[in-house]
Design a protein around this motif. Structure first.
Motif, PDB file in Angstrom:
ATOM      1  N   ILE A 261       0.738  -1.228   0.225  1.00 25.61           N
ATOM      2  CA  ILE A 261      -0.205   0.134  -0.080  1.00 25.61           C
ATOM      3  C   ILE A 261       0.911   1.148   0.039  1.00 25.61           C
ATOM      4  CG2 ILE A 261      -1.390   1.378   1.216  1.00 25.61           C
ATOM      5  CD1 ILE A 261      -2.872  -1.343   2.163  1.00 25.61           C
ATOM      6  N   ASN A 262       1.954   1.317   0.803  1.00 30.13           N
ATOM      7  CA  ASN A 262       2.792   2.400   0.899  1.00 30.13           C
ATOM      8  C   ASN A 262       3.378   2.773  -0.577  1.00 30.13           C
ATOM      9  OD1 ASN A 262       2.118   2.867   3.610  1.00 30.13           O
ATOM     10  ND2 ASN A 262       3.718   1.682   4.406  1.00 30.13           N
ATOM     11  N   ASN A 263       3.870   1.761  -1.198  1.00 29.44           N
ATOM     12  CA  ASN A 263       4.455   1.999  -2.465  1.00 29.44           C
ATOM     13  C   ASN A 263       3.744   2.792  -3.473  1.00 29.44           C
ATOM     14  OD1 ASN A 263       6.786   1.016  -2.000  1.00 29.44           O
ATOM     15  ND2 ASN A 263       6.410  -1.276  -2.944  1.00 29.44           N
ATOM     16  N   PRO A 264       2.276   2.623  -3.787  1.00 26.44           N
ATOM     17  CA  PRO A 264       1.604   3.422  -4.616  1.00 26.44           C
ATOM     18  C   PRO A 264       1.123   4.768  -3.847  1.00 26.44           C
ATOM     19  CG  PRO A 264       0.429   1.509  -3.938  1.00 26.44           C
ATOM     20  CD  PRO A 264       1.621   1.193  -3.412  1.00 26.44           C
ATOM     21  N   LEU A 265       1.125   4.938  -2.610  1.00 30.06           N
ATOM     22  CA  LEU A 265       0.558   6.017  -1.756  1.00 30.06           C
ATOM     23  C   LEU A 265       1.771   7.110  -1.897  1.00 30.06           C
ATOM     24  CD1 LEU A 265      -1.165   4.993   1.512  1.00 30.06           C
ATOM     25  CD2 LEU A 265      -2.002   6.126  -0.529  1.00 30.06           C
ATOM     26  N   THR A 266       3.115   6.453  -2.098  1.00 33.67           N
ATOM     27  CA  THR A 266       4.138   7.284  -2.022  1.00 33.67           C
ATOM     28  C   THR A 266       4.187   8.323  -3.291  1.00 33.67           C
ATOM     29  OG1 THR A 266       5.626   5.788  -0.821  1.00 33.67           O
ATOM     30  CG2 THR A 266       6.672   7.583  -2.060  1.00 33.67           C
TER      31      THR A 266
ATOM     32  N   ASN B 242       2.956  13.000  -6.530  1.00 30.77           N
ATOM     33  CA  ASN B 242       2.327  13.670  -7.955  1.00 30.77           C
ATOM     34  C   ASN B 242       1.180  14.545  -7.350  1.00 30.77           C
ATOM     35  OD1 ASN B 242       3.736  11.778  -9.206  1.00 30.77           O
ATOM     36  ND2 ASN B 242       2.016  10.489  -9.741  1.00 30.77           N
ATOM     37  N   LEU B 243       0.298  14.246  -6.426  1.00 29.13           N
ATOM     38  CA  LEU B 243      -0.532  15.663  -5.961  1.00 29.13           C
ATOM     39  C   LEU B 243       0.284  16.751  -5.578  1.00 29.13           C
ATOM     40  CD1 LEU B 243      -3.176  13.046  -3.945  1.00 29.13           C
ATOM     41  CD2 LEU B 243      -3.595  14.164  -6.375  1.00 29.13           C
ATOM     42  N   HIS B 244       1.202  16.356  -4.821  1.00 27.63           N
ATOM     43  CA  HIS B 244       1.923  17.764  -4.500  1.00 27.63           C
ATOM     44  C   HIS B 244       2.286  18.390  -5.787  1.00 27.63           C
ATOM     45  CE1 HIS B 244       4.618  20.262  -2.146  1.00 27.63           C
ATOM     46  NE2 HIS B 244       5.560  19.951  -3.087  1.00 27.63           N
ATOM     47  N   ILE B 245       2.881  17.821  -6.729  1.00 27.72           N
ATOM     48  CA  ILE B 245       3.282  18.504  -7.975  1.00 27.72           C
ATOM     49  C   ILE B 245       2.136  19.384  -8.707  1.00 27.72           C
ATOM     50  CG2 ILE B 245       4.457  18.237 -10.050  1.00 27.72           C
ATOM     51  CD1 ILE B 245       5.730  15.798  -8.952  1.00 27.72           C
ATOM     52  N   LEU B 246       1.037  18.483  -8.878  1.00 27.11           N
ATOM     53  CA  LEU B 246       0.108  19.166  -9.383  1.00 27.11           C
ATOM     54  C   LEU B 246      -0.642  20.088  -8.733  1.00 27.11           C
ATOM     55  CD1 LEU B 246      -1.940  15.716 -10.366  1.00 27.11           C
ATOM     56  CD2 LEU B 246      -0.870  17.255 -12.023  1.00 27.11           C
ATOM     57  N   GLY B 247      -0.531  20.146  -7.360  1.00 30.81           N
ATOM     58  CA  GLY B 247      -0.972  21.345  -6.619  1.00 30.81           C
ATOM     59  C   GLY B 247      -0.216  22.540  -6.967  1.00 30.81           C
ATOM     60  N   LYS B 248       1.130  22.557  -6.959  1.00 33.60           N
ATOM     61  CA  LYS B 248       2.101  23.347  -7.217  1.00 33.60           C
ATOM     62  C   LYS B 248       1.783  23.944  -8.400  1.00 33.60           C
ATOM     63  CE  LYS B 248       4.409  23.649  -3.225  1.00 33.60           C
ATOM     64  NZ  LYS B 248       4.403  24.792  -2.452  1.00 33.60           N
ATOM     65  N   ARG B 249       1.655  23.237  -9.495  1.00 32.56           N
ATOM     66  CA  ARG B 249       1.342  23.594 -10.949  1.00 32.56           C
ATOM     67  C   ARG B 249       0.136  24.399 -11.114  1.00 32.56           C
ATOM     68  NH1 ARG B 249       3.212  18.683 -14.985  1.00 32.56           N
ATOM     69  NH2 ARG B 249       5.409  18.727 -14.254  1.00 32.56           N
ATOM     70  N   ALA B 250      -1.041  24.028 -10.229  1.00 31.10           N
ATOM     71  CA  ALA B 250      -2.297  24.690 -10.130  1.00 31.10           C
ATOM     72  C   ALA B 250      -2.142  25.991  -9.521  1.00 31.10           C
ATOM     73  CB  ALA B 250      -3.290  23.958  -9.419  1.00 31.10           C
ATOM     74  N   GLU B 251      -1.439  26.182  -8.497  1.00 30.60           N
ATOM     75  CA  GLU B 251      -1.083  27.446  -7.666  1.00 30.60           C
ATOM     76  C   GLU B 251      -0.520  28.367  -8.586  1.00 30.60           C
ATOM     77  OE1 GLU B 251       1.317  26.629  -4.173  1.00 30.60           O
ATOM     78  OE2 GLU B 251      -0.402  25.667  -3.234  1.00 30.60           O
ATOM     79  N   LYS B 252       0.623  27.877  -9.437  1.00 30.07           N
ATOM     80  CA  LYS B 252       1.066  28.970 -10.363  1.00 30.07           C
ATOM     81  C   LYS B 252       0.223  28.939 -11.369  1.00 30.07           C
ATOM     82  CE  LYS B 252       5.746  27.156  -9.648  1.00 30.07           C
ATOM     83  NZ  LYS B 252       6.892  26.545 -10.136  1.00 30.07           N
ATOM     84  N   ALA B 253      -0.613  28.464 -12.044  1.00 25.03           N
ATOM     85  CA  ALA B 253      -1.541  28.532 -13.062  1.00 25.03           C
ATOM     86  C   ALA B 253      -2.506  29.689 -12.641  1.00 25.03           C
ATOM     87  CB  ALA B 253      -1.934  27.279 -13.593  1.00 25.03           C
ATOM     88  N   ILE B 254      -2.951  29.701 -11.430  1.00 23.78           N
ATOM     89  CA  ILE B 254      -4.291  30.583 -11.126  1.00 23.78           C
ATOM     90  C   ILE B 254      -3.863  31.449 -10.158  1.00 23.78           C
ATOM     91  CG2 ILE B 254      -5.763  28.432 -11.166  1.00 23.78           C
ATOM     92  CD1 ILE B 254      -5.887  28.203  -8.265  1.00 23.78           C
TER      93      ILE B 254
ATOM     94  N   LEU C 208       0.935  12.367 -14.911  1.00 23.13           N
ATOM     95  CA  LEU C 208       0.968  12.421 -13.659  1.00 23.13           C
ATOM     96  C   LEU C 208      -0.252  11.902 -12.971  1.00 23.13           C
ATOM     97  CD1 LEU C 208       2.887  15.664 -12.658  1.00 23.13           C
ATOM     98  CD2 LEU C 208       3.477  13.432 -12.217  1.00 23.13           C
ATOM     99  N   LEU C 209      -1.464  12.399 -13.676  1.00 17.57           N
ATOM    100  CA  LEU C 209      -2.809  12.211 -13.327  1.00 17.57           C
ATOM    101  C   LEU C 209      -3.105  10.639 -13.495  1.00 17.57           C
ATOM    102  CD1 LEU C 209      -4.694  15.298 -14.895  1.00 17.57           C
ATOM    103  CD2 LEU C 209      -4.535  14.532 -12.280  1.00 17.57           C
ATOM    104  N   ARG C 210      -2.611  10.090 -14.459  1.00 16.79           N
ATOM    105  CA  ARG C 210      -2.723   8.758 -14.733  1.00 16.79           C
ATOM    106  C   ARG C 210      -2.040   7.898 -13.855  1.00 16.79           C
ATOM    107  NH1 ARG C 210      -1.654   9.101 -21.512  1.00 16.79           N
ATOM    108  NH2 ARG C 210      -3.549   9.490 -22.236  1.00 16.79           N
ATOM    109  N   GLU C 211      -0.766   8.231 -13.610  1.00 16.73           N
ATOM    110  CA  GLU C 211       0.085   7.415 -12.686  1.00 16.73           C
ATOM    111  C   GLU C 211      -0.612   7.342 -11.252  1.00 16.73           C
ATOM    112  OE1 GLU C 211       3.702   9.202 -12.557  1.00 16.73           O
ATOM    113  OE2 GLU C 211       4.559   8.248 -14.552  1.00 16.73           O
ATOM    114  N   THR C 212      -1.178   8.761 -11.064  1.00 17.85           N
ATOM    115  CA  THR C 212      -1.853   8.827  -9.580  1.00 17.85           C
ATOM    116  C   THR C 212      -3.006   7.902  -9.585  1.00 17.85           C
ATOM    117  OG1 THR C 212      -1.202  11.101  -9.487  1.00 17.85           O
ATOM    118  CG2 THR C 212      -3.159  10.601  -7.805  1.00 17.85           C
ATOM    119  N   ALA C 213      -3.903   7.806 -10.659  1.00 17.64           N
ATOM    120  CA  ALA C 213      -5.201   7.067 -10.717  1.00 17.64           C
ATOM    121  C   ALA C 213      -4.893   5.697 -10.583  1.00 17.64           C
ATOM    122  CB  ALA C 213      -5.721   7.229 -11.964  1.00 17.64           C
TER     123      ALA C 213
END
Length: 685
Positions: free
Chosen positions: A319-324, A329-341, A361-366
């Motif tokens: 469980i910890n492997n994919p959660l890592t 990925n969510l952290h990276i996406l959050g940073k990108r969204a902050e810059k974009a908006i 990133l979204l595909r890997e996260t899913a």
């Protein structure tokens, strides 16, 4: 009450634990270190052997002790007195500590600080298991003695039946007297050449055991046969027909419905004879096996819990492997969204957010989230306590077992899957998963760590010549000695070191497989490896797998009318996900069952209600009961959501309520499929 030994180098803790346990009526002694504890245990053992009386039942020991640790005490106890339950106390509670304690043979472990209720509960559980094991050993010895005596009596009875009617009458009278003093019902019945059955004798104890008068059964066999449970009557008929045809030993296990409505398990056994007129005669005994069945169920649950403890660290790893990478990925996406908006909006920031890399990133996260979901589903399936059988694909059950045991495998051997065509089987997926998981873990543990590239675990599925499904679990491990192969399916026979495993795994596996009409066989060569083969009868030709989720319809979702939907869940993010995923519908979200009931009582009307089962205060069951009583027209609009964890009350409710259910985690397509089923009048299926 039990006899307890408390071991701790702190005098105040020893005294506190002793006070807790003595308040519950236990006999408690204490020791300050391992040596003193072993001396106390040995002295009690010697006294018990010489003077009678009981030995210790439970040892409660701190892990950290002077000179020698609590683990060394546990190992010494397991070697000298394997029946004693050892509970370890630790000041560093972690998943690794729990898994290590269970693998080392501890019954349970308690983390400090220790509460009165916790130690009392754990010690009471250990003492109860110890008592059940002692009772089982005693009952088994008594049962063997009774079987030997009954076999002798039945042999005598059969010989006398062939002599004269006068001898038969004398024997019936004598056996009736004996039968009144044994824990079972002696009986004799015949199958005539025309296929009709007739009871010629039934002991007087039948009235107390079955609630049926023997005279009524002798007058009309249906007085007994009509009380056989409907699910077991066909098996009874077929087993008697086979025995009559071959004159082989008749053995049957099934349920009898008593006049009070209670259902009891009975076991019957007899070797038939055919007389000169062609009538087949059985002399046998029926024993009440209900308490033994309950004990078997408890032992089976104990073995499954031991397996979960053994695999806990590996499951956490998977469980910890994919959660890592999901969190990264969510952290990276959050940073990108902050810059974009943000205030420093730039075309470059927006381009990066709307890029192929972001899509990846979204595909890997899913994908990572799906891996966690699959592991959670495997755990839920494995821990399910229902005995319900249904069509099962053995390959799917094997894959679930592999996902749970993969961390145990990867450091020892390569895994090879050779899945050929095999029929569906009628089984309980949880029980069958317990069998496969046990075989796979045994295969892995037969191979030492560190040479994974040189060893192999092979899983094979195929169809036998007789149409049965065959599953083979083979390894290149150390093999099993011939003298152990002959006893490998007996209880408490194991190749593992003392304190590792329960010795019940293969015994329980055989019991599960035999219960569904299959067989399990073993072939092994020392130094070359072992192969277990499970053969299971195929399900009926028209059997199909139950779909895990509703299948989406072919029409576009936009064709559905706008619907008013109520979502009741104590997790606010789930409600928000409905709002974001279904913008074309009017969604009302409440975070408690009480708020949901209030909305309905205030006059709100909804086309569909999604309700969580397990909620604090007002549960899904309470919501359903309120709607049934006050808004009956909306009962068929309820869809339950569940994460899989149930109280006893909730489990009973879910098993009987007639309402759709979706298991968490679910995706948008699952919800849209339910909307199609509920809101589209032209939907098929």
């Amino acid at each position: 009450m039990a006899r307890i030994l408390v071991v701790d180098d702190e005098r105040s803790l020893r005294r506190t634990f002793a006070l807790f346990l003595r308040d519950d009526g236990h006999e408690v002694e204490t020791a300050e270190d391992v040596d003193q504890a072993l001396e106390t245990l040995e002295a009690a053992w010697v006294k018990a052997q010489a003077e009678g009386g009981g030995h210790f039942d439970v040892v409660v020991s701190d892990i950290i002790l002077p000179r020698r640790s609590g683990v060394s005490l546990m190992e010494a106890v397991a070697e000298r007195w394997p029946d004693i339950k050892v509970i370890l106390v630790t000041g560093e509670p972690t998943v690794e500590t729990a898994a290590s304690a269970v693998r080392s043979g501890a019954y349970d472990y308690i983390s400090k600080p220790v509460s009165s209720s916790k130690i009392r509960k754990v010690v009471a559980s250990a003492a109860r298991v110890k008592s059940l094991q002692d009772d089982n050993n005693r009952l088994q010895a008594e049962n063997d003695q009774q079987r030997a005596e009954l076999a002798r009596l039945v042999e005598v009875r059969t010989a006398e039946v062939r002599d004269t009617k006068e001898a038969l009458a004398s024997t019936v009278e004598r056996i009736s007297r004996i039968a009144s003093n044994i824990p079972g019902v002696l009986l004799q019945f015949e199958r005539h050449s025309d296929g009709e059955f007739e009871f010629t004798f039934m002991a007087d104890s039948a009235e107390e055991t079955f609630g049926i008068k023997p005279a009524d059964v002798v007058a009309d066999a249906r007085a007994f046969t009509d009380r056989v449970h409907p699910e077991d009557s066909e098996d009874l008929r077929e087993s008697l027909a086979r025995s009559a045809e071959s004159l082989n030993l008749w053995s049957w296990e099934g349920r009898i419905i008593l006049p009070s409505g209670d259902v009891r398990w009975f076991q019957a056994q007899s070797r038939p004879v055919r007389n000169e007129s062609g009538t087949v005669v059985w002399d046998g005994v029926m024993l009440d096996m209900s308490e033994r069945k309950d004990l078997q169920a408890r032992l089976m649950l104990s073995d499954r819990m031991a397996s979960i403890g053994t695999l806990a660290a590996g499951v956490a790893h998977e469980i910890n492997n994919p959660l890592t990478y999901v969190l990264a990925n969510l952290h990276i996406l959050g940073k990108r969204a902050e810059k974009a908006i943000g205030l420093d909006q730039t075309d470059a920031a927006r381009s990066q957010l709307c890029s192929q890399d972001t899509l990846q990133l979204l595909r890997e996260t899913a994908e990572g989230a799906r891996r966690v979901r699959d592991i959670a589903r495997d755990l839920k399936t494995f821990s399910r306590s229902s005995d319900e059988v249904h069509p099962v694909d053995v390959r799917q059950v094997l894959d679930s077992s592999v996902r749970m045991a993969i961390n145990e495998i990867r450091h020892r051997a390569r895994l090879e899957r050779n899945y050929l065509g095999s029929p569906l089987v009628l089984a309980n997926s949880s029980r069958l998963g317990q069998v496969f998981l046990n075989l796979i873990v045994n295969a892995a543990q037969a191979i030492p760590e560190g040479a994974a590239d040189d060893n192999l675990i092979r899983l094979t599925t195929t169809t036998g010549e007789d149409g049965h499904a065959e599953v083979i679990v083979a390894d290149t491990g150390s093999g099993i000695a011939q003298h152990l192969i002959e006893r490998i399916f007996e209880p408490f026979v194991t190749m593992k070191p003392v304190g590792v495993g329960t010795g019940l795994g293969l015994y329980i596996c055989r019991d599960i497989i035999h219960h569904i009409g299959g067989v399990i066989q073993v072939d092994s060569v020392i130094g070359e490896g072992t192969s277990f083969t499970v053969r299971l009868p195929p399900a009926p030709a028209d059997a199909v797998l139950s779909p895990l989720t509703p299948v989406p319809g072919r029409k576009r979702q936009e064709d559905l009318p706008r619907a008013r939907i109520l979502v009741i869940d104590d997790e606010p993010n789930i409600g928000r996900s409905f709002v974001r995923s279904l913008p074309e519908h009017e969604i009302t979200v409440v975070d408690s069952g009480r708020e949901g009931v209030r909305a309905l009582d205030d006059g709100a009307s909804f086309d569909l209600i999604f309700c969580d089962v397990m909620m604090p205060d007002v549960t899904g069951r309470d919501v359903h009961e309120h709607i049934t009583e006050h808004h009956p027209g909306m009962v068929d609009k309820i869809v339950f959501m569940t994460g899989g964890a149930f109280t006893e009350r909730a489990s009973e409710f879910i098993s009987r309520v007639n309402a759709p259910r979706v298991d968490k985690p679910f995706d948008v397509s699952t919800i849209r499929a339910i909307l199609r089923q509920k809101l589209d009048p032209n939907h098929q299926g």
